[in-house]
Design a protein around this motif. Structure first.
Motif, PDB file in Angstrom:
ATOM      1  N   THR A  43      -5.957   2.460   0.355  1.00 53.30           N
ATOM      2  CA  THR A  43      -6.065   1.277  -0.487  1.00 53.30           C
ATOM      3  C   THR A  43      -6.007   0.058   0.429  1.00 53.30           C
ATOM      4  O   THR A  43      -5.579   0.164   1.581  1.00 53.30           O
ATOM      5  CB  THR A  43      -4.912   1.179  -1.507  1.00 53.30           C
TER       6      THR A  43
ATOM      7  N   ASN B 193       2.645   1.768  -3.378  1.00 60.55           N
ATOM      8  CA  ASN B 193       1.780   2.416  -4.359  1.00 60.55           C
ATOM      9  C   ASN B 193       1.624   3.904  -4.063  1.00 60.55           C
ATOM     10  O   ASN B 193       1.694   4.745  -4.957  1.00 60.55           O
ATOM     11  CB  ASN B 193       0.409   1.737  -4.373  1.00 60.55           C
ATOM     12  N   LEU B 194       1.436   4.223  -2.786  1.00 61.90           N
ATOM     13  CA  LEU B 194       1.234   5.625  -2.398  1.00 61.90           C
ATOM     14  C   LEU B 194       2.453   6.480  -2.746  1.00 61.90           C
ATOM     15  O   LEU B 194       2.327   7.563  -3.318  1.00 61.90           O
ATOM     16  CB  LEU B 194       0.962   5.687  -0.889  1.00 61.90           C
ATOM     17  N   PHE B 195       3.637   6.006  -2.425  1.00 64.08           N
ATOM     18  CA  PHE B 195       4.838   6.824  -2.568  1.00 64.08           C
ATOM     19  C   PHE B 195       5.464   6.732  -3.956  1.00 64.08           C
ATOM     20  O   PHE B 195       6.009   7.698  -4.459  1.00 64.08           O
ATOM     21  CB  PHE B 195       5.896   6.419  -1.537  1.00 64.08           C
ATOM     22  N   ILE B 196       5.433   5.535  -4.533  1.00 65.70           N
ATOM     23  CA  ILE B 196       6.182   5.316  -5.769  1.00 65.70           C
ATOM     24  C   ILE B 196       5.252   5.233  -6.969  1.00 65.70           C
ATOM     25  O   ILE B 196       5.556   5.755  -8.039  1.00 65.70           O
ATOM     26  CB  ILE B 196       7.052   4.038  -5.670  1.00 65.70           C
ATOM     27  N   GLY B 197       4.125   4.544  -6.811  1.00 63.57           N
ATOM     28  CA  GLY B 197       3.179   4.424  -7.921  1.00 63.57           C
ATOM     29  C   GLY B 197       3.656   3.501  -9.027  1.00 63.57           C
ATOM     30  O   GLY B 197       3.121   3.522 -10.136  1.00 63.57           O
TER      31      GLY B 197
ATOM     32  N   ARG C 111      -1.842  10.696 -11.830  1.00 66.26           N
ATOM     33  CA  ARG C 111      -0.824   9.749 -12.303  1.00 66.26           C
ATOM     34  C   ARG C 111      -1.183   9.161 -13.666  1.00 66.26           C
ATOM     35  O   ARG C 111      -0.309   8.748 -14.418  1.00 66.26           O
ATOM     36  CB  ARG C 111      -0.653   8.615 -11.291  1.00 66.26           C
TER      37      ARG C 111
ATOM     38  N   GLU D 153       0.841  -1.202   0.000  1.00 69.70           N
ATOM     39  CA  GLU D 153       0.000   0.000   0.000  1.00 69.70           C
ATOM     40  C   GLU D 153       0.878   1.255   0.000  1.00 69.70           C
ATOM     41  O   GLU D 153       0.630   2.207  -0.742  1.00 69.70           O
ATOM     42  CB  GLU D 153      -0.946  -0.018   1.202  1.00 69.70           C
TER      43      GLU D 153
ATOM     44  N   PHE E  91       6.194  13.005   1.601  1.00 64.90           N
ATOM     45  CA  PHE E  91       6.668  12.351   0.382  1.00 64.90           C
ATOM     46  C   PHE E  91       8.126  12.664   0.074  1.00 64.90           C
ATOM     47  O   PHE E  91       8.835  11.825  -0.449  1.00 64.90           O
ATOM     48  CB  PHE E  91       5.819  12.780  -0.823  1.00 64.90           C
TER      49      PHE E  91
END
Lengths: 327, 327
Positions: free
Chosen positions: B205, A236-240, B184, A233, B238
C-alpha cells in the motif's frame, strides 16, 4: 415466589459487590509519574470518555487501538539507538574471527556500513537463534551514562500509560522503525507487550528444515521499513483498524499521528518532547536521531496534538528513580 | 464480626452463582455438528488438556494460538475460489467501459490473466474503497449451485470450532493464501474474526493524501504470498508465536501444520478432506484448487494429523442445513 425473591437479593448483592470493586480500582492515580496538567488531563479524559458506555464518545473494546513508537517514546534513544549499539557490539565481536572485515564504529555509520551491520549481525541465523543472541546481549550490556541495562532505561510514565490502557481494554501496539524481532526479544518483560503486538521494520524469512526440523531463517533482504509513511502502512497490514490514540516523539511518527487523527471518532495524538538536559537529553531539531523538526511542532500545534515536555510533565523519567526515591 | 459474616455469605453466594454459570456452559455440546468419533474427540480432549490448570499440558492464554486456513477449510472453494469469482465479475463489469481489455473468463485463467485481474480489480483504489466494493459484491452475488450468498457457504462445524476456541481464550487467526483485504471485508460477520486476526497474501500500500486527508492506496505490487512456506513465514511476521492448533485442507497448508507440530508443548493438526460428492464436493488429488495430494495424506498419517472426513465427521456442512432441519 420465594425463589424469585432470593434471586433478586442475590442479584442486588452482586451489583453492590461488583460496583464496589470497580470503584476501588478507580480510586488510585493510574499515572503517578505524570505531573498534573493539560497533557495528563488529556490522556485521562480521553480514556474515560471512550470507555464510558453512556458517553457519546464511547468506543467498543475491539476498536480501542493504541499505537506507540519505541525509540525515544518508550525508551532512551541517545546517543545512538540501542539496536545500533547491539549491532556494533555484535559486529566487533564477530570481526575478531574475520580479520578482513572493515572497522565499523559509531563514527563511520554510513548507509553502506549500516547495511553491512544488518547483514552480518541480523541475518543468516534462525529467528530463534537471533532472539537468544539479542537476549544474551541485553542481559550483559550496560549503558555507559546510566550504568544500567538498556531494558531499565525505559520511561516510567509510559509504562504507566501502557498499564492504564491495558486495564481499560485497549490493544496496545508498538509501531516502530526499529527491528521487529529485536523488539520482540524484550517487549514482554520490559513493557508487558506480547510479540503479536510488536510491529517494526522487518526482513524476509525463509522456511526450511535443519536435521528434519522446520526452521525460519532470517534473510538479508528487507521486507518493509516501518517508519514515516511505513507506519500507517504497517498499521493497516498488521491491525487493519485505525488507532484512536498514538504516541510518538519524532518526524518518523508524523504519518502515524495523521492516520490516527483521520479515525472517525474521538482520538488523541501525543508527542514526547526531549527537553530535559539534566535527567535525560534535550535534542529535538538538533539531533540526527529522533529529530523533532520545527515543521512537526507546527503541525502539532495546528492540530492540537499534545506535546509532552519531559522536563515539565514527567515527575520521574526512569523506573530506577522511583526506587531511589524509595530507598 | 457481623460484617465479616455477611461478607462470607456474599462470597459463598457469589461462588455458587459463578460456578453454576460455568457449569451451565459446560453442559451443552460445543460441537453439535460434529459426529462422535476420533476427530471430534481429538479436538475436545486437546482443548480440555491445554485449558486445565492442573494438566501437565496446560498452556497459558497468551500462548493459545490457533491458525486456520480459509478456502476449503472455512468455506467453499469449488469450482473456483470466491475471490477469483469476485475478480472475474468485477473485471467483466469494468471491461464494459474498456473495450480494448482482453476477454477473461474462468476458462483462460493463465498466470498473466490472473495478474491482470489483480491489477485491474484490486489496486488503484484506497483500502477503504476496496473494502466497500468487496462488501457490495458479496451482498449481491449468489453461488449458482446453492443459490446463496458466498458468505453463507461457510462450514457450520468450523464456525463451532472457532466459537469453542474463542470461549476457551484462544487467539484464532485465519492464515490463508487468499487476499488479506478481501477476507477482512467479511471475516468479522461471517466468522467472528476481527481484521487484526486475518492473515493473507498482501500487496503493497502507499500512504498519501487526497484533498488533504490521509489515505492508503492499494498498489499492484505484491508484498508477500501467504501460502505453502509463506504460511509459517507469515505466522512469524504477524504473531511471533507458534500455533498449538492448526486446521488446513490442502498441500498449501502442509508447512503451517509442520510448523505447528514443531511447537514444544501439546499441539494438534487437522486437515479437512473433501470427500462428500453429494452435499459438497469430492476432489482431493484430482483438483487444481485445494489439492490434497497423496504425499500430504502420507505425511498426515506418519505424523498423526487428524483427517476430517466431511462425509463421516460432519453431520451438517452449511448453516442453512441447520435452518432447514429446524423448519
Amino acid at each position: 415466589m420465594r425463589n424469585g425473591f432470593l434471586v433478586k437479593i442475590v442479584i442486588a448483592i452482586l451489583i453492590l459487590v461488583i460496583s464496589s470493586f470497580s470503584y476501588a480500582s478507580d480510586v488510585g492515580d493510574p499515572l503517578p509519574s505524570w505531573r498534573e496538567g493539560p497533557v495528563k488531563r488529556s490522556i485521562m479524559e480521553f480514556v474515560q470518555a471512550v470507555t464510558d458506555q453512556s458517553s457519546r464518545d464511547f468506543v467498543p473494546r475491539d476498536n480501542r487501538i493504541a499505537t506507540i513508537d519505541n525509540d525515544g517514546t518508550l525508551w532512551l534513544e541517545q546517543p545512538l539507538y540501542t539496536q545500533g549499539i547491539f549491532m556494533l557490539s555484535r559486529y566487533q565481536t564477530l570481526a575478531k574471527q574475520h580479520k578482513k572485515w572493515p572497522k565499523i564504529t559509531e563514527n563511520n555509520l554510513t548507509k553502506q556500513n549500516i547495511e553491512r551491520l544488518l547483514v552480518t549481525t541480523s541475518s543468516g541465523m534462525t529467528v530463534a537463534e537471533y532472539e537468544t543472541i539479542v537476549k544474551e546481549w541485553l542481559n550483559q550490556a550496560r549503558n555507559p551514562r546510566y550504568k544500567r541495562p538498556y531494558t531499565e532505561l525505559v520511561y516510567q510514565p509510559m509504562l504507566e500509560v501502557i498499564k492504564y490502557l491495558h486495564e481499560n481494554d485497549f490493544d496496545v501496539y508498538i509501531v516502530s522503525g526499529g527491528g521487529q524481532e529485536f523488539m520482540r526479544a524484550f517487549a514482554l518483560p520490559a513493557y508487558g507487550i506480547t510479540p503479536d503486538h510488536v510491529i517494526g521494520s522487518t526482513e524476509k524469512t525463509r522456511y526450511g528444515y535443519l536435521g528434519g526440523k522446520p526452521m525460519l531463517l532470517k534473510m538479508p533482504q528487507p521486507l518493509f521499513v516501518s517508519d514515516n509513511e511505513g507506519k500507517p502502512e504497517a498499521i493497516n497490514l498488521f491491525i487493519g483498524k485505525k488507532p484512536i490514540i498514538a504516541f510518538g516523539n519524532s518526524d518518523g511518527d508524523r504519518q502515524m499521528l495523521e492516520w490516527t487523527q483521520s479515525s472517525p471518532g474521538k482520538h488523541l495524538m501525543l508527542l514526547v518532547h526531549h527537553d530535559d538536559p539534566v535527567r535525560e537529553y534535550a535534542y529535538d531539531t538538533k539531533s540526527k536521531i529522533g529529530t523533532f523538526s520545527a515543521s512537526l511542532m507546527k503541525e502539532a500545534e495546528a492540530n492540537n496534538w499534545q506535546v509532552i515536555s519531559m522536563k515539565e510533565d514527567w515527575r520521574v523519567i526512569f523506573p530506577f528513580e522511583m526506587n531511589q526515591a524509595n530507598e
